[in-house]
Design an enzyme around this catalytic site. Structure first.
Site, PDB file in Angstrom:
ATOM      1  N   ASP A  35     -22.721  31.691  26.653  1.00  0.00           N
ATOM      2  CA  ASP A  35     -23.745  30.703  26.969  1.00  0.00           C
ATOM      3  C   ASP A  35     -23.152  29.355  27.388  1.00  0.00           C
ATOM      4  O   ASP A  35     -23.783  28.318  27.283  1.00  0.00           O
ATOM      5  CB  ASP A  35     -24.723  30.532  25.786  1.00  0.00           C
ATOM      6  CG  ASP A  35     -24.006  30.100  24.521  1.00  0.00           C
ATOM      7  OD1 ASP A  35     -22.757  30.092  24.519  1.00  0.00           O
ATOM      8  OD2 ASP A  35     -24.688  29.771  23.539  1.00  0.00           O
ATOM      9  N   HIS A 239      -4.043  31.070  48.814  1.00  0.00           N
ATOM     10  CA  HIS A 239      -4.871  30.454  47.787  1.00  0.00           C
ATOM     11  C   HIS A 239      -4.203  30.581  46.419  1.00  0.00           C
ATOM     12  O   HIS A 239      -4.833  30.969  45.438  1.00  0.00           O
ATOM     13  CB  HIS A 239      -6.272  31.078  47.778  1.00  0.00           C
ATOM     14  CG  HIS A 239      -7.067  30.711  48.984  1.00  0.00           C
ATOM     15  ND1 HIS A 239      -8.260  31.287  49.315  1.00  0.00           N
ATOM     16  CD2 HIS A 239      -6.833  29.802  49.969  1.00  0.00           C
ATOM     17  CE1 HIS A 239      -8.723  30.761  50.432  1.00  0.00           C
ATOM     18  NE2 HIS A 239      -7.868  29.861  50.853  1.00  0.00           N
ATOM     19  N   ASP A 256      -2.055  21.618  48.375  1.00  0.00           N
ATOM     20  CA  ASP A 256      -3.333  21.615  49.094  1.00  0.00           C
ATOM     21  C   ASP A 256      -4.367  21.166  48.077  1.00  0.00           C
ATOM     22  O   ASP A 256      -4.782  21.941  47.207  1.00  0.00           O
ATOM     23  CB  ASP A 256      -3.621  23.029  49.628  1.00  0.00           C
ATOM     24  CG  ASP A 256      -4.901  23.094  50.453  1.00  0.00           C
ATOM     25  OD1 ASP A 256      -5.689  22.130  50.427  1.00  0.00           O
ATOM     26  OD2 ASP A 256      -5.106  24.136  51.113  1.00  0.00           O
ATOM     27  N   ASP A 267      -9.922  17.464  52.035  1.00  0.00           N
ATOM     28  CA  ASP A 267      -9.153  18.724  51.996  1.00  0.00           C
ATOM     29  C   ASP A 267      -7.834  18.469  52.734  1.00  0.00           C
ATOM     30  O   ASP A 267      -7.799  18.477  53.957  1.00  0.00           O
ATOM     31  CB  ASP A 267      -9.990  19.816  52.678  1.00  0.00           C
ATOM     32  CG  ASP A 267      -9.289  21.172  52.691  1.00  0.00           C
ATOM     33  OD1 ASP A 267      -8.198  21.291  52.124  1.00  0.00           O
ATOM     34  OD2 ASP A 267      -9.862  22.107  53.290  1.00  0.00           O
ATOM     35  N   HIS A 346      -4.459  32.690  59.229  1.00  0.00           N
ATOM     36  CA  HIS A 346      -5.777  32.037  59.110  1.00  0.00           C
ATOM     37  C   HIS A 346      -6.061  31.186  60.342  1.00  0.00           C
ATOM     38  O   HIS A 346      -5.187  30.968  61.177  1.00  0.00           O
ATOM     39  CB  HIS A 346      -5.865  31.208  57.827  1.00  0.00           C
ATOM     40  CG  HIS A 346      -4.837  30.107  57.716  1.00  0.00           C
ATOM     41  ND1 HIS A 346      -4.955  28.905  58.389  1.00  0.00           N
ATOM     42  CD2 HIS A 346      -3.678  30.018  57.010  1.00  0.00           C
ATOM     43  CE1 HIS A 346      -3.921  28.131  58.079  1.00  0.00           C
ATOM     44  NE2 HIS A 346      -3.122  28.788  57.260  1.00  0.00           N
ATOM     45  N   HIS A 350     -11.645  24.104  59.832  1.00  0.00           N
ATOM     46  CA  HIS A 350     -13.047  24.401  59.503  1.00  0.00           C
ATOM     47  C   HIS A 350     -13.789  23.091  59.425  1.00  0.00           C
ATOM     48  O   HIS A 350     -13.176  22.027  59.246  1.00  0.00           O
ATOM     49  CB  HIS A 350     -13.123  25.164  58.168  1.00  0.00           C
ATOM     50  CG  HIS A 350     -12.353  24.520  57.043  1.00  0.00           C
ATOM     51  ND1 HIS A 350     -12.863  23.500  56.281  1.00  0.00           N
ATOM     52  CD2 HIS A 350     -11.090  24.722  56.580  1.00  0.00           C
ATOM     53  CE1 HIS A 350     -11.959  23.123  55.382  1.00  0.00           C
ATOM     54  NE2 HIS A 350     -10.858  23.842  55.547  1.00  0.00           N
ATOM     55  N   HIS A 357     -15.769  24.127  53.118  1.00  0.00           N
ATOM     56  CA  HIS A 357     -15.907  24.900  54.357  1.00  0.00           C
ATOM     57  C   HIS A 357     -17.355  24.670  54.764  1.00  0.00           C
ATOM     58  O   HIS A 357     -18.252  25.396  54.346  1.00  0.00           O
ATOM     59  CB  HIS A 357     -15.607  26.378  54.120  1.00  0.00           C
ATOM     60  CG  HIS A 357     -14.148  26.624  53.844  1.00  0.00           C
ATOM     61  ND1 HIS A 357     -13.605  27.867  53.719  1.00  0.00           N
ATOM     62  CD2 HIS A 357     -13.116  25.769  53.674  1.00  0.00           C
ATOM     63  CE1 HIS A 357     -12.300  27.764  53.484  1.00  0.00           C
ATOM     64  NE2 HIS A 357     -11.991  26.502  53.441  1.00  0.00           N
ATOM     65  N   GLU A 381      -5.209  22.489  60.263  1.00  0.00           N
ATOM     66  CA  GLU A 381      -4.288  22.933  59.213  1.00  0.00           C
ATOM     67  C   GLU A 381      -3.470  24.169  59.577  1.00  0.00           C
ATOM     68  O   GLU A 381      -3.589  25.218  58.932  1.00  0.00           O
ATOM     69  CB  GLU A 381      -5.065  23.207  57.923  1.00  0.00           C
ATOM     70  CG  GLU A 381      -6.299  24.098  58.087  1.00  0.00           C
ATOM     71  CD  GLU A 381      -6.962  24.392  56.732  1.00  0.00           C
ATOM     72  OE1 GLU A 381      -6.249  24.845  55.831  1.00  0.00           O
ATOM     73  OE2 GLU A 381      -8.170  24.179  56.609  1.00  0.00           O
ATOM     74  N   TYR A 385       3.934  31.217  57.131  1.00  0.00           N
ATOM     75  CA  TYR A 385       4.156  31.797  55.808  1.00  0.00           C
ATOM     76  C   TYR A 385       5.154  32.943  55.951  1.00  0.00           C
ATOM     77  O   TYR A 385       4.763  34.053  56.323  1.00  0.00           O
ATOM     78  CB  TYR A 385       2.808  32.264  55.227  1.00  0.00           C
ATOM     79  CG  TYR A 385       1.766  31.164  55.341  1.00  0.00           C
ATOM     80  CD1 TYR A 385       1.713  30.124  54.403  1.00  0.00           C
ATOM     81  CD2 TYR A 385       0.884  31.121  56.428  1.00  0.00           C
ATOM     82  CE1 TYR A 385       0.798  29.087  54.536  1.00  0.00           C
ATOM     83  CE2 TYR A 385      -0.034  30.087  56.570  1.00  0.00           C
ATOM     84  CZ  TYR A 385      -0.070  29.074  55.625  1.00  0.00           C
ATOM     85  OH  TYR A 385      -0.967  28.041  55.763  1.00  0.00           O
ATOM     86  N   ARG A 409       2.325  24.451  55.239  1.00  0.00           N
ATOM     87  CA  ARG A 409       1.026  24.143  55.866  1.00  0.00           C
ATOM     88  C   ARG A 409       0.886  22.626  55.877  1.00  0.00           C
ATOM     89  O   ARG A 409       1.320  21.956  54.935  1.00  0.00           O
ATOM     90  CB  ARG A 409      -0.130  24.791  55.082  1.00  0.00           C
ATOM     91  CG  ARG A 409      -1.512  24.450  55.664  1.00  0.00           C
ATOM     92  CD  ARG A 409      -2.640  25.337  55.138  1.00  0.00           C
ATOM     93  NE  ARG A 409      -2.902  25.244  53.725  1.00  0.00           N
ATOM     94  CZ  ARG A 409      -2.541  26.147  52.820  1.00  0.00           C
ATOM     95  NH1 ARG A 409      -1.904  27.236  53.193  1.00  0.00           N
ATOM     96  NH2 ARG A 409      -2.817  25.969  51.537  1.00  0.00           N
ATOM     97  N   GLU A 411      -2.191  19.842  56.638  1.00  0.00           N
ATOM     98  CA  GLU A 411      -3.646  19.792  56.866  1.00  0.00           C
ATOM     99  C   GLU A 411      -4.159  18.367  56.807  1.00  0.00           C
ATOM    100  O   GLU A 411      -3.948  17.655  55.824  1.00  0.00           O
ATOM    101  CB  GLU A 411      -4.357  20.631  55.786  1.00  0.00           C
ATOM    102  CG  GLU A 411      -5.867  20.537  55.828  1.00  0.00           C
ATOM    103  CD  GLU A 411      -6.550  21.469  54.830  1.00  0.00           C
ATOM    104  OE1 GLU A 411      -5.964  21.726  53.761  1.00  0.00           O
ATOM    105  OE2 GLU A 411      -7.664  21.928  55.144  1.00  0.00           O
TER     106      GLU A 411
HETATM  107  N1  GLY Z   1      -8.131  24.294  50.611  1.00  0.00           N
HETATM  108  C1  GLY Z   1      -8.982  25.156  51.302  1.00  0.00           C
HETATM  109  C2  GLY Z   1      -8.712  25.119  52.730  1.00  0.00           C
HETATM  110  O1  GLY Z   1      -7.745  24.521  53.165  1.00  0.00           O
HETATM  111  O2  GLY Z   1      -9.465  25.622  53.520  1.00  0.00           O
HETATM  112 MN    MN Z   2      -6.899  22.867  52.185  1.00  0.00          MN
HETATM  113 MN    MN Z   3      -8.951  23.449  54.688  1.00  0.00          MN
END
Ligand code: GLY
Ligand code: MN
Ligand code: MN
Length: 440
Positions: A35, A239, A256, A267, A346, A350, A357, A381, A385, A409, A411
């Protein structure tokens, strides 16, 4: 955010639905275990149109109603329950504070709703996560249809609100931009501190703690998503959120992390050497990703289509990987058949806003990409990898060992402006020189 702005948003939606009625449901609560619940987070569409952040609520917009165009159903005041779960706005204040033309206790939904639905030509509703409520909507609609022969009016169709509301959410107002800037500024402080704090011997979770301390200290509601603090080979897991490893000499650290401020998100990703110096291989890969990112950002401008910055990043990355012998063959074929995907799997960005997102289409029709317009906010971004476990596609060479375990990466959060773009997260450094001077 002013009440006036919420009113303008509702009006923009109502202008589009005319004779229809739109219904929005608050987000359900999410259970952590037994709960115990996660902190409540309002549904972004609901919040966008009202600023109201309580559960068990329904918003009804009825542009064709003479008196009640903006109707809220909310949890009534209840001192006993509020003692356990916190204050409620209540029915009266829902009118005063949020400007509703009419407000009712949520228990009266079934009784009151027909008067707002019967004359609508279309019922606008997004079938969302609340299955019971989805079912109730269908039941109400069936009842209205059954009554049509006698009443002569009933909504003939149900249409999804996403198609009307989300294009509006895609263009940010100056008040929204102020909140996104704040979320970016807080995350900027966190990244800049984390880059100094991280060093061999510390654990990933220690870095995470410093970042999230800065978020909370500055009034952020929460991290925008589970913070990724990925050292060494962990950076090759997109992730990665375990954040348990101890940082080693010569590691790269990929962070990230972004925060949510007043419902708006940042982000940001940076990758840097924890001991202050890139190895030659790390530097080559880092510079390649950076070049891809800078060239991609140049393509973020009003009038360009959404795919252009991704395509640019892919081409730079593929050219670089071919120069290094990691990919081989015909560049056009590699790009067309996505043979780079074992190393870059990827998309390059976004939309960003109330959701990390964020909502809104990337395409208009099967073959047409969305055109960027001023007020759009998106991430750029690219990454590479080079996991030792990566499986090259058939006909491509195995990944040479010297590249194993390098994950990068970079971003940024970018606003499309009338004459180009603004990199909102530009105050987090990314040049090789600065990334190597962090430990000096
Ligand atoms: N941290 C999530 C993304 O970069 O989309
Ligand atoms: Mn990110
Ligand atoms: Mn992102």
């Amino acid at each position: 955010m002013t009440n006036n702005e919420y009113q303008q948003r509702r009006q923009a939606l109502m202008d589009k639905i005319g004779q229809g009625t739109a219904i929005f449901r608050s987000a359900p609560t999410a259970v952590m275990h037994n709960d115990v619940e996660y902190p409540y987070r309002q549904d972004s569409d609901f919040y966008y149109l009202t600023g109201f952040d309580e559960e068990e609520a329904v918003l009804v917009l009825v542009p064709h109603h003479e008196e009640h165009q903006f109707v809220l159903f909310v949890q009534p005041k209840d001192v006993k329950k509020e003692t356990w779960t916190g204050y409620r706005v209540g029915v009266e204040a829902a009118k005063e504070k949020f400007g509703a033309d009419e407000a009712y206790p949520i228990e009266e939904l079934g009784k009151q709703l027909p008067q707002y639905l019967q004359k609508a030509d279309c019922l606008y509703y997004h079938f969302g996560r609340d299955e019971d409520f989805n079912h109730r909507i269908l039941k109400w609609w069936q009842r209205l249809i059954a009554q049509y022969p006698k009443k002569g009016v009933a909504p003939r169709a149900i249409a999804d609100t996403n198609f009307i509301l989300h294009p509006l959410r895609q263009v940010k107002s100056s008040q929204e931009l102020a909140l996104i800037r704040k979320a970016v500024d807080i995350a900027t402080e966190a990244h800049n501190y984390a880059q100094k704090f991280a060093q061999p011997g510390r654990y990933e979770y220690e870095v995470q703690a410093e970042i999230e301390y800065i978020f909370t200290k500055n009034g952020a509601m929460s991290p925008a998503y589970p913070s990724i603090v990925a050292s060494g080979e962990n950076a090759c897991i997109l992730h990665y959120i375990e954040n348990k490893r101890q940082l080693q000499e010569n590691d790269l650290l990929l962070i990230d992390a972004g925060c949510c401020y007043e419902y708006y998100n940042s982000d940001i990703t940076r990758t840097f050497p924890v001991s202050g110096k890139f190895t030659p291989e790390q530097k080559i890969i880092y510079e390649l990703v950076l070049e891809a990112q800078i060239k991609a950002i140049e393509q973020v401008k009003a009038g360009n289509t959404y795919n252009q910055f991704h395509d640019t990043a892919v081409r730079v990355l593929v050219e670089g990987l071919m120069d290094l012998g990691i990919l081989q063959g015909d560049i056009e074929e590699i790009i067309k058949e996505e043979k780079y995907k074992p190393y870059y799997m990827h998309k390059t960005g976004h939309w960003l806003g109330l959701d990390v997102h964020d909502v809104g289409g990337y395409k208009m029709g099967e073959d047409h990409w969305q055109t960027l317009q001023p007020g759009n906010v998106l991430t750029v971004e690219p990454g590479l990898y080079l996991s030792p476990h990566a499986k090259p596609v058939e006909g491509q060479p195995e990944l040479p060992e010297r590249w194993h375990g390098i994950g990068v990466r970079i971003e940024d959060d970018v606003l499309v402006t009338a004459d180009g773009n603004e990199v909102l997260s530009a105050a987090v450094p990314k040049s090789v020189e600065v990334m190597e001077s962090l430990k000096e």
